[in-house]
Design an enzyme around this catalytic site. Sequence first.
Site, PDB file in Angstrom:
ATOM      1  N   ALA A 184       0.859  -1.157   0.045  1.00  0.00           N
ATOM      2  CA  ALA A 184       0.012   0.034  -0.101  1.00  0.00           C
ATOM      3  C   ALA A 184       0.865   1.305  -0.040  1.00  0.00           C
ATOM      4  O   ALA A 184       2.191   1.201  -0.043  1.00  0.00           O
ATOM      5  CB  ALA A 184      -0.951  -0.077   1.207  1.00  0.00           C
ATOM      6  N   HIS A 185       0.314   2.510  -0.019  1.00  0.00           N
ATOM      7  CA  HIS A 185       1.147   3.723  -0.215  1.00  0.00           C
ATOM      8  C   HIS A 185       1.976   3.853   1.254  1.00  0.00           C
ATOM      9  O   HIS A 185       1.451   3.574   2.329  1.00  0.00           O
ATOM     10  CB  HIS A 185       0.038   4.763  -0.351  1.00  0.00           C
ATOM     11  CG  HIS A 185      -1.399   4.927   0.332  1.00  0.00           C
ATOM     12  ND1 HIS A 185      -2.177   5.900   0.208  1.00  0.00           N
ATOM     13  CD2 HIS A 185      -1.570   4.109   1.443  1.00  0.00           C
ATOM     14  CE1 HIS A 185      -3.290   5.394   0.983  1.00  0.00           C
ATOM     15  NE2 HIS A 185      -2.825   4.594   1.847  1.00  0.00           N
TER      16      HIS A 185
END
Lengths: 347, 347, 347
Positions: A236-237
């Site tokens: 994920a980010h």
Amino acid sequence: MKRTLGELAALLQGEVKGPPDLVIEGIAAIEDAGPREITFITQKRFARLASRSQAGAFIVAPGLADLARPLIIVPNPYLAYARVAALFAPVPRRRPGVSELACLGRDLTLGRDVSIGPLACIGDRVRLDDGVTVMPGCFLGDGVHLGAGTLIYPNVTILERCRLGRNCIIHSGTVIGADGFGFIPTPAGNEKIPQLGTVVIDDEVEIGANCAIDRGALGETRIGRGVKIDNLVHLAHNVQVGEHSLLVAQVGVSGSTRLGQRVILAGQVGLAGHLELGDGVRVGAQSGVNHSVAAGQDVSGSPAFAHKEWLRSMGQIPKLPDLYRRLKRLEQQVAELSASADEEPET
Amino acid sequence: MKRTLGELAALLQGEVKGPPDLVIEGIAAIEDAGPREITFITQKRFARLASRSQAGAFIVAPGLADLARPLIIVPNPYLAYARVAALFAPVPRRRPGVSELACLGRDLTLGRDVSIGPLACIGDRVRLDDGVTVMPGCFLGDGVHLGAGTLIYPNVTILERCRLGRNCIIHSGTVIGADGFGFIPTPAGNEKIPQLGTVVIDDEVEIGANCAIDRGALGETRIGRGVKIDNLVHLAHNVQVGEHSLLVAQVGVSGSTRLGQRVILAGQVGLAGHLELGDGVRVGAQSGVNHSVAAGQDVSGSPAFAHKEWLRSMGQIPKLPDLYRRLKRLEQQVAELSASADEEPET
Amino acid sequence: MKRTLGELAALLQGEVKGPPDLVIEGIAAIEDAGPREITFITQKRFARLASRSQAGAFIVAPGLADLARPLIIVPNPYLAYARVAALFAPVPRRRPGVSELACLGRDLTLGRDVSIGPLACIGDRVRLDDGVTVMPGCFLGDGVHLGAGTLIYPNVTILERCRLGRNCIIHSGTVIGADGFGFIPTPAGNEKIPQLGTVVIDDEVEIGANCAIDRGALGETRIGRGVKIDNLVHLAHNVQVGEHSLLVAQVGVSGSTRLGQRVILAGQVGLAGHLELGDGVRVGAQSGVNHSVAAGQDVSGSPAFAHKEWLRSMGQIPKLPDLYRRLKRLEQQVAELSASADEEPET
């Protein structure tokens, strides 16, 4: 490609037993190897397969030096196998130069000996250093930078401004730099948080097929030097992965979680967001980690706790119905004992 | 892009503290922001980072209004951040018009300002409404319809007859409309059930990278308005997802299961087929749900049950070996007590 | 496409009740079917939906032969549905011949009636047998061989030397033949083990969207005849899957594990490496298998054990806090009993 047993032993800095001029043309598993191929024995228990093997020669550890076959004796046969395999590996076919059927943006910076395959699509201001290979069907967004020697397999997507270091390998179908999953629930619906960051990948990183590595919301998602990632992994980010970590297939790491160096996440592990896993942490397959883990710890389970304790607890799970039955019997026995104890004063 | 602090405050309907003509050129996280950037503090515990931050200005909640820095004070700094980020977000590069290197079918219906990138392949009778963007390497099958403003990132596959609403975003590598997994075991093997349906996606839906959304066996797989789906998610044939639901990465939903509105499935959740999850149901990470769940319930575990009870049960798992030891000790004690009770009549 | 009820009954070897000349133009679910469509009832409990259904005719089992509607009566209505669906299925559009916009290597061997779509990229020495379809955006590496009738959906990647049998179907985004995940940890980092093998897929295999099937390290990864694989599945190097096995979505199988015939792995299952699962083994959803399983066994859980015992153990999990409370109460009671027993001699 042909090598003699002596040449291979020299390459491996190993000891030859048998004819050094024996010609070897390839490497294969012990069941499959033929007379012109070399094989290897990594564990003593596989030595029994040697007598039936057609292999022309064997790479073995010193403990198997008495095997009556042509041998190369090395301390670590598994590592030696990897090196001989590299020698015999077919060179991945590169189309030299830039295909006329590629679609190129403006202001490209191309190093020496760059290969861009047909039907690849390269954005503006992309920089590809010496020896980069971009295979057919890839998309590289504006401002992407790939370091020297990096190899991008077919149908990979690398979105704008993401940067990869030297000698990386990205396998087919992987997507680097898609938007992170950021939304704010409001009465009217989920409002998108624009994902303005990038992905920065250091040297010698390998990423498997059909992975998804999201760009940072702000700032960077970072993958450290020498990290190896298997297939279908989700980062994920703003995740950070420390050097030389290994992420096995189908792992998912939630936003802003940071892994130290040489962390190992086994298959299908999930990590919650905003955690910190210290250097050398190992997480068992299918575990779900919802708290930070100090360096050097092994954890397992969903939710995860210390691996050794988890092993003991898991041993109890199949016994639970028995445990419950025994508890009920005890309750009955204790009730009877209490009743007779209560009666006693009357006797 | 430059804005003054005063302009940003007006946009956010917030209160300025400090020079309203301060020039802001971007937004960044509190550790990374420079003097010409604004940042934001979403939780009071992060306020301690402000003193070290180089940020030119801060978006804060009223509780931090006494911070001695240029401020915009708003009720919800996180939402305000999203809106400022949208302002400063680089506009995704669209190649205006239809690329000469795209491959187009017959009988297309193209709205105003449609962008089709090079190396995209568009089938027959495809309809793309105003402002649609199809980036390079995408495949749209015959009869696909994309609503106005929808954005398809590179290397997406949307198969025949699937329909998307307005302002959707589909990230790279995602496949919409592949056959559902339908087979009938027979003595001769598994006989394929043809998958005749489609996928229908409503407005404002976002789907992450490398997802797989199967077409209905008969009828439709449906994704409601405002649904947001993370990476590597699997939706089987005839699944229905209600409005504004959130599906986190690596979720899998089996065939014909129906989710209500504003359902949240955390990462790596799996749902069995033919279930119904009511409005507002939330499912904890890695859970496996094998029964329908009434509206408003939170469930966790594999198999899943009420989340609060699950938390309590999970607290017991590490204690199981201890529990078992204590049970054995009790059994021994009770046996001794019983034995001495039996002896008593003889005294 | 129009058929009469009588023609369909003949095709299904079923019995007609009602007008044999009734015209049927399609098949649909019982809620959706209109007067010119046929539907089907697979379970008696769905029979109550028949009265409200607009369907022109019904495929039913003998137990529902008294339904007062046009019927086709067959032993297995589900199988009959699959066959009627196949009859009415739209023929997937094939562009006949080799597209001028495909990119072709040298020394191809193309059978009769091969279809290669635009923007596909075909390597050298590829062999495509009669009736093969390669849709747009696919990449086939050097030396790939696809058997007669095999259908490759858009944006699939099949890397060098992989071989598929006859009548296979590969859905979009799937990657066949990427490198297996093989590294040797050394003090300097993780040294790559070159992946020299291939993938060999037998006839009638179907693989879903966005899967990753790795090539063997040495030798082959093998998928047997009639195997059906759902979306987002990972098969590691040198895995073997026996004939007619079913692997549901998001399954992961680690290296060198071998599945027998007709094995069923439910969704999100993970298997450790170097295991053997015998014929007919079934593994419950989300299970993690870390030991070999004998033929005919059903297992569940993570780690997995016998499915029936697992069901019983899982029934205990929600009761654990209660069990723990009862254990503590017993300990107290037993302590009191022991104390009073110890007092007794004094009385």
